[in-house]
Design a protein around this motif. Sequence first.
Motif, short mmCIF file in Angstrom:
data_model
loop_
_atom_site.label_atom_id
_atom_site.label_comp_id
_atom_site.label_asym_id
_atom_site.label_seq_id
_atom_site.Cartn_x
_atom_site.Cartn_y
_atom_site.Cartn_z
N PHE A 1 72.17 -16.91 -68.95
CA PHE A 1 73.40 -17.03 -68.40
C PHE A 1 74.53 -17.56 -69.35
N PHE A 2 74.34 -18.84 -69.74
CA PHE A 2 75.27 -19.17 -70.61
C PHE A 2 75.41 -18.75 -71.90
N GLN A 3 74.44 -18.25 -72.34
CA GLN A 3 74.43 -17.59 -73.65
C GLN A 3 75.56 -16.34 -73.68
N GLY A 4 74.99 -15.42 -72.55
CA GLY A 4 75.60 -14.14 -72.10
C GLY A 4 77.10 -14.59 -71.96
N PHE A 5 77.40 -15.78 -71.34
CA PHE A 5 78.88 -16.01 -71.33
C PHE A 5 79.41 -16.27 -72.57
N ALA A 6 78.88 -17.35 -73.46
CA ALA A 6 79.57 -17.57 -74.70
C ALA A 6 79.81 -16.46 -75.56
N GLN A 7 78.71 -15.59 -75.54
CA GLN A 7 79.04 -14.32 -76.46
C GLN A 7 80.17 -13.44 -75.91
N SER A 8 80.18 -13.29 -74.92
CA SER A 8 81.22 -12.29 -74.49
C SER A 8 82.96 -12.78 -74.09
N ALA A 9 82.72 -14.25 -74.09
CA ALA A 9 84.02 -14.94 -73.94
C ALA A 9 84.28 -15.37 -75.45
N LYS A 10 83.47 -15.30 -76.36
CA LYS A 10 83.87 -15.78 -77.61
C LYS A 10 84.08 -17.15 -77.66
N ALA A 11 83.30 -17.68 -77.02
CA ALA A 11 83.45 -19.34 -76.64
C ALA A 11 82.31 -20.24 -77.17
N ASN A 12 82.69 -21.36 -77.49
CA ASN A 12 81.67 -22.68 -77.79
C ASN A 12 81.38 -23.18 -76.63
N VAL A 13 80.17 -22.99 -76.14
CA VAL A 13 79.77 -23.84 -74.69
C VAL A 13 78.43 -24.63 -75.18
N HIS A 14 78.81 -26.01 -74.98
CA HIS A 14 77.82 -26.97 -75.21
C HIS A 14 77.45 -27.56 -73.72
N LEU A 15 76.21 -27.52 -73.28
CA LEU A 15 75.88 -28.27 -72.13
C LEU A 15 74.67 -29.16 -72.33
N ARG A 16 74.75 -30.34 -71.56
CA ARG A 16 73.70 -31.39 -71.76
C ARG A 16 73.51 -32.02 -70.23
#
Length: 196
Positions: free
Chosen positions: A138-153
């Motif tokens: 889910f978060f990989q798909g979001f990051a790819q199409s939003a063109k965003a860095n997403v870091h979760l921990r």
Amino acid sequence: MSRSATIHRTTAETDIRLRLNLDGQGKFRISTGIRFFDHMLDLVARHGAFDLSIAAKGDLDVDQHHTVEDVGITLGEAVQKSLGSKKGILRAGYFLMPMDETLAAAAIDLSGRPRCVIHAKIKAAKVGDFTVELLEDFFQGFAQSAKANVHLRCLYGRSSHHQVEALFKAFARALRFAVSRDRRLKNVLPSTKELL
């Protein structure tokens, strides 16, 4: 000016209709066929203060992967479209989310460069009816199409339910900051490159 988008994404595996208003009041109407996932998306709307409507039909008779990933992709597309030129946004946001015995962190940069990094050791294979390994899809798909860095921990936690929920809440709050507008810089793109 309203920052909103409507996306209809269809593939051989999914049919997704999504409406997003970044300047909403946290209202949601979500149906993906995966109840726990619906709840997590409810949290994204409420904690992000976004109005979000999602009607997703997928090949759940195969498994949940296509539905979960494609909802992430569609949400990312809607965020990207809603932001327009990106002038005046804060661009980056972060949040530490406590949830009882669990602590999760999220950092998001709407940089124009997709990257997703997740560090979470969640013991359960399923939480409710949701396959936990699909969190990353889910978060990989979001990051790819939003063109965003997403870091979760997930820094720590006992309950798998709390760990997943805290990650979604932290993501929502970080995204809320990232898309927020700065009145002092309303006509300025938040990049020295002049490109996001």
